[in-house]
Design a protein around this motif. Sequence first.
Motif, PDB file in Angstrom:
ATOM      1  N   SER A   8      22.152  24.306  12.331  1.00 19.06           N
ATOM      2  CA  SER A   8      23.224  23.621  12.229  1.00 19.06           C
ATOM      3  C   SER A   8      23.120  22.235  12.463  1.00 19.06           C
ATOM      4  N   LEU A   9      23.492  21.685  13.563  1.00 18.32           N
ATOM      5  CA  LEU A   9      23.354  20.226  13.822  1.00 18.32           C
ATOM      6  C   LEU A   9      22.001  19.592  13.652  1.00 18.32           C
ATOM      7  N   GLY A  10      21.262  20.598  14.029  1.00 14.54           N
ATOM      8  CA  GLY A  10      19.480  20.273  13.911  1.00 14.54           C
ATOM      9  C   GLY A  10      18.955  20.042  12.449  1.00 14.54           C
ATOM     10  N   LYS A  11      20.028  20.217  11.617  1.00 15.68           N
ATOM     11  CA  LYS A  11      19.586  20.164  10.086  1.00 15.68           C
ATOM     12  C   LYS A  11      20.176  18.677   9.505  1.00 15.68           C
ATOM     13  N   ARG A  12      21.228  18.145  10.299  1.00 15.43           N
ATOM     14  CA  ARG A  12      21.837  17.051  10.009  1.00 15.43           C
ATOM     15  C   ARG A  12      21.023  15.668   9.922  1.00 15.43           C
ATOM     16  N   PRO A  13      21.191  15.064   9.137  1.00 13.66           N
ATOM     17  CA  PRO A  13      20.502  13.678   9.167  1.00 13.66           C
ATOM     18  C   PRO A  13      21.091  12.494  10.005  1.00 13.66           C
ATOM     19  N   HIS A  14      20.540  11.915  10.629  1.00 13.61           N
ATOM     20  CA  HIS A  14      21.037  10.608  11.435  1.00 13.61           C
ATOM     21  C   HIS A  14      20.151   9.207  11.035  1.00 13.61           C
ATOM     22  N   ASP A  15      19.486   9.234   9.906  1.00 16.34           N
ATOM     23  CA  ASP A  15      18.682   7.895   9.632  1.00 16.34           C
ATOM     24  C   ASP A  15      19.531   6.646   9.663  1.00 16.34           C
ATOM     25  N   ASP A  16      20.411   6.672   9.181  1.00 13.95           N
ATOM     26  CA  ASP A  16      21.373   5.522   9.029  1.00 13.95           C
ATOM     27  C   ASP A  16      21.666   4.946  10.416  1.00 13.95           C
ATOM     28  N   LEU A  17      22.074   5.565  11.364  1.00 14.39           N
ATOM     29  CA  LEU A  17      22.215   5.002  12.631  1.00 14.39           C
ATOM     30  C   LEU A  17      20.924   4.850  13.551  1.00 14.39           C
ATOM     31  N   ILE A  18      19.707   5.509  13.143  1.00 15.44           N
ATOM     32  CA  ILE A  18      18.643   5.092  13.669  1.00 15.44           C
ATOM     33  C   ILE A  18      18.186   3.863  13.065  1.00 15.44           C
ATOM     34  N   ALA A  19      18.246   3.507  11.692  1.00 15.82           N
ATOM     35  CA  ALA A  19      17.822   2.447  11.321  1.00 15.82           C
ATOM     36  C   ALA A  19      18.819   1.262  11.832  1.00 15.82           C
ATOM     37  N   ALA A  20      20.028   1.364  12.187  1.00 15.14           N
ATOM     38  CA  ALA A  20      20.818   0.445  12.759  1.00 15.14           C
ATOM     39  C   ALA A  20      20.255  -0.113  14.003  1.00 15.14           C
ATOM     40  N   LEU A  21      20.189   0.991  14.586  1.00 18.29           N
ATOM     41  CA  LEU A  21      19.679   0.597  16.405  1.00 18.29           C
ATOM     42  C   LEU A  21      18.345   0.333  16.443  1.00 18.29           C
ATOM     43  N   GLY A  22      17.610   0.558  15.291  1.00 15.99           N
ATOM     44  CA  GLY A  22      16.350  -0.244  15.313  1.00 15.99           C
ATOM     45  C   GLY A  22      16.398  -1.804  14.961  1.00 15.99           C
ATOM     46  N   ASN A  82      16.633  -4.030  18.958  1.00 14.23           N
ATOM     47  CA  ASN A  82      15.562  -3.798  19.834  1.00 14.23           C
ATOM     48  C   ASN A  82      15.858  -2.398  20.519  1.00 14.23           C
ATOM     49  N   VAL A  83      16.127  -1.506  19.816  1.00 14.46           N
ATOM     50  CA  VAL A  83      16.095  -0.047  20.446  1.00 14.46           C
ATOM     51  C   VAL A  83      14.909   0.608  19.615  1.00 14.46           C
ATOM     52  N   SER A  84      13.831   1.208  20.262  1.00 10.65           N
ATOM     53  CA  SER A  84      12.923   2.210  19.771  1.00 10.65           C
ATOM     54  C   SER A  84      13.481   3.632  19.685  1.00 10.65           C
ATOM     55  N   ILE A  85      13.150   4.305  18.663  1.00  6.75           N
ATOM     56  CA  ILE A  85      13.583   5.668  18.605  1.00  6.75           C
ATOM     57  C   ILE A  85      12.544   6.564  17.900  1.00  6.75           C
ATOM     58  N   ASP A  86      12.176   7.535  18.642  1.00  7.46           N
ATOM     59  CA  ASP A  86      11.492   8.794  18.092  1.00  7.46           C
ATOM     60  C   ASP A  86      12.126   9.821  17.310  1.00  7.46           C
ATOM     61  N   LYS A 126      16.323  13.709  12.139  1.00 10.45           N
ATOM     62  CA  LYS A 126      17.051  14.823  12.590  1.00 10.45           C
ATOM     63  C   LYS A 126      16.208  14.979  14.277  1.00 10.45           C
ATOM     64  N   LEU A 127      17.329  15.640  14.960  1.00  5.70           N
ATOM     65  CA  LEU A 127      16.965  16.303  16.302  1.00  5.70           C
ATOM     66  C   LEU A 127      15.540  16.865  16.106  1.00  5.70           C
ATOM     67  N   PRO A 128      15.017  16.918  17.539  1.00  6.81           N
ATOM     68  CA  PRO A 128      15.184  16.067  18.565  1.00  6.81           C
ATOM     69  C   PRO A 128      15.012  14.556  18.207  1.00  6.81           C
TER      70      PRO A 128
END
Length: 431
Positions: free
Chosen positions: A116-130, A133-137, A142-144
């Motif tokens: 369920s949540l594991g299939k949902r995309p979060h790319d747009d927030l990941i790009a904004a935080l990038g 000065n925030v590094s994201i794996d 998607k999660l994790p």
Amino acid sequence: MKAIVRPTAALQGEINALSSKNYTTRYMLVGALADGTSTIRFPAHSEDSDAMRRCIRDLGADLIEEGDTMTIRGFGRHPKPVRELNVGNAGAVLRFLMSVAAFCPEVTFVNAYPDSLGKRPHDDLIAALGQMNVSIDHNNGKLPITIRGGHPKGGRIQVSGNVSSQFLSSLLFMTPLLDEDSEIEVLHDLKSKVVVGQTLEVIRQAGIRLESSDDLMHYRIPGRQRYEAKEYVVQGDYPGSAAILAAAAVTRSDVRVLRLEEASKQGERAVIDVLRAMNVPLTHENGIVHVRGDGKLKAVEFDGDHFTDAVLAMVAAAVFAEGTSRFYNVENLRYKECDRITDYLNELRKAGADVEERQSEIIVHGKPEGVEGGVEIDAHFDHRVIMALTVVGLRSKRGLTIRDAHHVAKSYPQYFDHLRSIGAQVELADQ
């Protein structure tokens, strides 16, 4: 758990609307981000709000509940370093806390619901935080997801609003705490603008200053601000109540739902307009919606982006309307706990409904005579799907059995109890 929904001709009684999940999670978040102790009256109890309770405690907030009152001693912009956070299946909680986690050295959001949540995309927030000065794996967006922050920086930030407004809300909550001033530009379209209005309302109630453009696509947020410790009162929840009101609309009914403010900023307040357009006899006065349903509905056309979390319930009512209904501008329904267009409509067809889909539309050819039912259908782990399918089952000729119905607790744990209290024939059984 299965919900065995039997045909029910009439509903009668009075229900107190549950407290708003959206406002509860937002008030808890600003309480956690405040320096001092905040009070929240009538907080919602659901899997989503419980996920926020659990996670802000893990991040260092002191939270106490007695009766209908919650107190939160916040951590401000200094959350406790924590290695992992588990938001369960709560997408909004995940997205709001991804920005808060940027104040921590390293936090991993685990994948507890891969289907369920594991299939949902979060790319747009990941790009904004990038950009901050925030590094994201992450796992292809998607999660994790692991946030490596500690020193997020403000400035000019761009975020897409195409998929969800929650990405923007997440940034709006955290940017006032940064050392730098911030300017946020929303790219492309912005889904669920009404829900952004709820975020802005709560942030401003908490003492934060910011400027927003009339179209909600540009923001200026001064840095070095502090959230004030305040007292908040949670209003009744329109998204959950939408299914109760739809059930009353498709049956012979005399049902009153209390604690639904006429002037609420919840976009799902639009269900009152939708039901009126369907010719449902109802009044809305002094916070009480009173439906005297006769089951005779007419088709409607509505822009569903204004009341995203109530669209499925209104579609369920439209299944029994005379004529063809159309709910358009609803593509963001595809990116929820399930694909709320394709998955939901597949289940409606099994029940006997005549429905079509477009990429961003749901079209319903109504059957005033009712649908056959008599089948077992899949809830797709989605609380809104469960509630809407229950409405269809009540008006079907042979009832419906809904698998995985316990997932209704994500937003409305008392849903089946409330329905049965007004006469709905629903039995819960082990799967």
